[in-house]
Design a protein around this motif. Structure first.
Motif, PDB file in Angstrom:
ATOM      1  N   GLU A   1       0.826  -1.202   0.000  1.00  0.00           N
ATOM      2  CA  GLU A   1       0.000   0.000   0.000  1.00  0.00           C
ATOM      3  C   GLU A   1       0.864   1.258   0.000  1.00  0.00           C
ATOM      4  O   GLU A   1       2.027   1.236   0.411  1.00  0.00           O
ATOM      5  CB  GLU A   1      -0.927   0.009   1.224  1.00  0.00           C
ATOM      6  CG  GLU A   1      -1.887  -1.176   1.277  1.00  0.00           C
ATOM      7  CD  GLU A   1      -2.713  -1.177   2.544  1.00  0.00           C
ATOM      8  OE1 GLU A   1      -2.529  -0.271   3.386  1.00  0.00           O
ATOM      9  OE2 GLU A   1      -3.537  -2.101   2.713  1.00  0.00           O
ATOM     10  N   SER A   2       0.276   2.363  -0.445  1.00  0.00           N
ATOM     11  CA  SER A   2       0.959   3.654  -0.442  1.00  0.00           C
ATOM     12  C   SER A   2       1.082   4.179   0.989  1.00  0.00           C
ATOM     13  O   SER A   2       0.194   3.957   1.828  1.00  0.00           O
ATOM     14  CB  SER A   2       0.179   4.656  -1.291  1.00  0.00           C
ATOM     15  OG  SER A   2       0.662   5.971  -1.089  1.00  0.00           O
ATOM     16  N   LEU A   3       2.161   4.898   1.249  1.00  0.00           N
ATOM     17  CA  LEU A   3       2.345   5.489   2.574  1.00  0.00           C
ATOM     18  C   LEU A   3       1.514   6.758   2.749  1.00  0.00           C
ATOM     19  O   LEU A   3       1.283   7.196   3.879  1.00  0.00           O
ATOM     20  CB  LEU A   3       3.824   5.831   2.795  1.00  0.00           C
ATOM     21  CG  LEU A   3       4.799   4.657   2.863  1.00  0.00           C
ATOM     22  CD1 LEU A   3       6.212   5.165   3.091  1.00  0.00           C
ATOM     23  CD2 LEU A   3       4.404   3.672   3.960  1.00  0.00           C
ATOM     24  N   THR A   4       1.066   7.341   1.654  1.00  0.00           N
ATOM     25  CA  THR A   4       0.374   8.632   1.722  1.00  0.00           C
ATOM     26  C   THR A   4      -1.105   8.562   1.358  1.00  0.00           C
ATOM     27  O   THR A   4      -1.876   9.451   1.733  1.00  0.00           O
ATOM     28  CB  THR A   4       1.056   9.643   0.784  1.00  0.00           C
ATOM     29  OG1 THR A   4       1.060   9.109  -0.553  1.00  0.00           O
ATOM     30  CG2 THR A   4       2.489   9.905   1.233  1.00  0.00           C
ATOM     31  N   HIS A   5      -1.505   7.531   0.620  1.00  0.00           N
ATOM     32  CA  HIS A   5      -2.899   7.455   0.196  1.00  0.00           C
ATOM     33  C   HIS A   5      -3.423   6.033   0.398  1.00  0.00           C
ATOM     34  O   HIS A   5      -2.781   5.068  -0.019  1.00  0.00           O
ATOM     35  CB  HIS A   5      -3.038   7.856  -1.278  1.00  0.00           C
ATOM     36  CG  HIS A   5      -4.467   7.850  -1.750  1.00  0.00           C
ATOM     37  ND1 HIS A   5      -5.337   8.890  -1.460  1.00  0.00           N
ATOM     38  CD2 HIS A   5      -5.179   6.929  -2.459  1.00  0.00           C
ATOM     39  CE1 HIS A   5      -6.509   8.612  -1.990  1.00  0.00           C
ATOM     40  NE2 HIS A   5      -6.445   7.426  -2.599  1.00  0.00           N
ATOM     41  N   PRO A   6      -4.572   5.868   1.019  1.00  0.00           N
ATOM     42  CA  PRO A   6      -5.380   6.938   1.607  1.00  0.00           C
ATOM     43  C   PRO A   6      -4.768   7.448   2.914  1.00  0.00           C
ATOM     44  O   PRO A   6      -3.928   6.754   3.510  1.00  0.00           O
ATOM     45  CB  PRO A   6      -6.714   6.240   1.872  1.00  0.00           C
ATOM     46  CG  PRO A   6      -6.338   4.805   2.115  1.00  0.00           C
ATOM     47  CD  PRO A   6      -5.182   4.528   1.201  1.00  0.00           C
ATOM     48  N   PRO A   7      -5.183   8.654   3.350  1.00  0.00           N
ATOM     49  CA  PRO A   7      -4.690   9.165   4.637  1.00  0.00           C
ATOM     50  C   PRO A   7      -5.100   8.240   5.780  1.00  0.00           C
ATOM     51  O   PRO A   7      -5.912   7.322   5.594  1.00  0.00           O
ATOM     52  CB  PRO A   7      -5.373  10.538   4.751  1.00  0.00           C
ATOM     53  CG  PRO A   7      -5.792  10.888   3.359  1.00  0.00           C
ATOM     54  CD  PRO A   7      -6.095   9.583   2.677  1.00  0.00           C
TER      55      PRO A   7
END
Length: 280
Positions: free
Chosen positions: A62-68
């Motif tokens: 998963e992304s570190l920034t999205h989703p918050p």
């Protein structure tokens, strides 16, 4: 690795003390030490919150920034009041304020562990190269521990990210032979590789301990492995007797390797020296 006075700060050799255990210190020095200690602890708590994100999202792709930051139960985006390290978890009773879903204890424990390890790094080594190395090692330890406990996996991306930092810090911090630290990496990997190859541990443990071996060097890497085995056996046996862990159940070993490395980094010379004095 160099072993400057554990109560000095600001570079490797200067003599501005960490004065909790010093005599004849001024009130200004004591106040400054407390201010720095509080700052570093708060920094650790904040970074610990981010390390949780890294440890829980990177292995899942998963992304570190999205989703918050959001509740994994209801998906509600968390507000600033929900993101205060440790305190938000305690204030909510370990549950989501919006849906009541239980929030894992890994979150506050990761934050608290990072804050305490950062504080230990400062009080033990001061603001020195050794102190910075201890903070980086603590960061690796927390991320690897949370990821291993959650997924039984230590992500390559995390180890690759920290490798150049530990390599540079090791080069800056060597008084003796640099080859002892490369030997530490080789021995650390060699110890774990058979277990990873034939089962019982994973390749993540192999890569983690090779990296930790680079930072703590030889013979500290041997002490770290012995401490990891001892602590893991004691805790694992206790959990098994309590019925929390079933016989034959796989248990993450990365946390114990990380803890053993921190113990060896901080106190390896004293422990090994004390043991050798007993047998001579």
């Amino acid at each position: 690795m160099s072993n400057p006075s554990k109560l000095t700060c600001f570079s490797r050799n200067r003599i501005i003390p960490v004065p909790f255990l010093q005599h004849h210190i001024t009130q200004k020095e004591r106040t400054m030490t407390i201010v720095i200690a509080v700052y570093i602890t708060l920094l650790g708590l904040i970074l610990g919150s981010f390390y949780n994100v890294v440890a829980l999202r990177v292995p899942a792709g998963e992304s570190l920034t999205h989703p918050p930051s959001h509740c994994t139960g209801c998906g509600t985006r968390l507000k600033p009041r929900d993101l205060v390290p440790v305190l938000s978890w305690l204030a909510s009773g370990g549950k989501c304020r919006y849906c009541g879903a239980k929030v894992s204890m890994l979150y506050p424990l990761g934050e608290l562990a990072t804050g305490l390890l950062f504080l230990w790094s400062y009080l033990e080594f001061g603001v020195t190269v050794r102190g910075v190395t201890a903070i980086v090692l603590s960061s690796v330890a927390v991320i690897a521990t949370v990821a291993d406990l959650k997924y039984m996996l230590i992500p390559n991306k995390v180890l690759l990210f920290f490798t150049p930092f530990l390599l540079v810090l090791t080069l800056l911090n060597v008084d003796g032979s640099i080859w002892l630290f490369f030997l530490g990496a080789a021995v650390g990997g060699a110890i774990i590789l058979p277990f990873a190859w034939f089962g019982g541990m994973g390749m993540g443990d192999f890569k983690l301990f090779a990296l930790l071996g680079l930072a703590i060097g030889f013979p500290n890497v041997l002490l770290a492995f012995f401490a990891a085995c001892l602590l893991g056996t004691m805790v694992g046996g206790t959990l098994q007797m309590a019925g929390i862990v079933k016989r034959g159940q796989l248990v993450p070993f990365g946390p114990w390797l990380a803890l053993g490395a921190l113990l060896a980094y901080g106190y390896g010379s004293e422990i090994i020296g004390g043991y050798l004095s007993l047998i001579h």
